[in-house]
Write an enzyme that holds these catalytic residues in place. Structure first.
Site, short mmCIF file in Angstrom:
data_model
loop_
_atom_site.label_atom_id
_atom_site.label_comp_id
_atom_site.label_asym_id
_atom_site.label_seq_id
_atom_site.Cartn_x
_atom_site.Cartn_y
_atom_site.Cartn_z
N CYS A 109 63.59 -53.71 58.90
CA CYS A 109 63.24 -52.45 58.23
C CYS A 109 64.53 -51.72 57.93
O CYS A 109 65.31 -51.42 58.85
CB CYS A 109 62.35 -51.60 59.13
SG CYS A 109 61.96 -49.97 58.48
N CYS A 113 64.94 -52.57 50.63
CA CYS A 113 63.78 -52.34 51.49
C CYS A 113 63.14 -53.70 51.71
O CYS A 113 62.95 -54.47 50.77
CB CYS A 113 62.79 -51.38 50.82
SG CYS A 113 61.20 -51.21 51.69
#
Length: 264
Positions: free
Chosen positions: A65, A172
């Site tokens: 993440c 991302c």
């Protein structure tokens, strides 16, 4: 670990490198998205996610993440290392810069506006031209698995991407699941009406394979893609043992992982 199914890209990369590895996937559907939260809140939720995974005694923790890596990596390492190696996810700015640019970095609005990303470009961007592209709603769309929502969000971000970029950094982990759609949308904007633009001329820079390679190095493990596919799968949703979310089957990475034995 990740806020949601963005961890599928790294988990699938582990599965390809070591089909015999047991995997624990820890996400936080109760708290996602993490991006709009305060730094303290992101850190608290990331720590809870990490501790849920750590209770299964893994050899390493991959923080799959970017938001958690930006805001909570130091806290995770302070809490868990040296007993548990913690590997963060860094956007592939350095190799993208070496391509010569111009380069677009697609990231969540929270990461796009962070001092971390600006410092990353300053330190490793060399002399390439970088454009930060905030991708509003794209991670949520990917999380939902809804094709139309993904297409709308990808198109909106492509419209913010300057024509003529030669590379896109996926900042991302969710975006890696729809990388080819991103490539096609950006290439189309760069050369409207020319279908050939969707070819290999536009480079995508992902993080999953590099992160997994680092995790294997940290644990002294060699890749063995020919190993017997005996690895199990444990899924934790906000600490609760569960099955892969239904949306995971939308993506090739989720389907790969769904073929693993599921731990009780």
């Amino acid at each position: 670990m990740d806020s949601g199914i963005g961890l599928l890209a790294a988990a699938a990369a582990v599965r390809r490198a070591r089909p015999d590895a047991d995997l624990v996937l820890s996400s936080d559907p109760d708290g996602m998205p993490w991006g709009p939260r305060s730094t303290d809140d992101i850190t608290a939720r990331a720590l809870a996610c990490a501790k849920a995974a750590a209770a299964h005694d893994p050899d390493a923790l991959i923080v799959a993440c970017n938001t958690a890596s930006v805001y909570a990596l130091s806290a995770l390492r302070a809490e868990l290392e040296p007993e548990l190696p913690v590997i963060g996810t860094v956007p592939a700015v350095k190799p993208a810069a070496q391509s010569g640019g111009p380069v677009a970095i697609w990231a969540t609005p929270a990461t796009t506006g962070s001092p971390y990303q600006r410092r990353l470009i300053a330190d490793f961007g060399q002399h390439a031209q970088f454009t930060a592209v905030p991708c509003h709603g794209l991670a949520d769309a990917v999380e939902s698995g809804k094709e139309h929502a993904v297409d709308v969000a990808v198109t909106a971000a492509a419209d913010l991407t300057p024509p003529g970029v030669r590379a896109v950094v996926l900042g991302c982990t969710h975006y890696e699941l729809v990388g080819e759609r991103i490539r096609a949308a950006v290439a189309k904007r760069s050369a409207p009406g020319d279908d050939r633009a969707a070819g290999p001329e536009l480079a995508l820079y992902r993080s999953a394979d590099a992160v997994v390679a680092q995790a294997l190095r940290r644990t002294g493990t060699r890749p063995d893609p020919g190993a017997a596919p005996t690895g199990g799968l444990t899924v934790l949703l906000s600490g609760r043992t569960a099955r892969l979310p239904e949306a995971a089957s939308t993506y090739a990475e989720g389907r790969l992982l769904a073929g693993a034995a599921v731990a009780p």
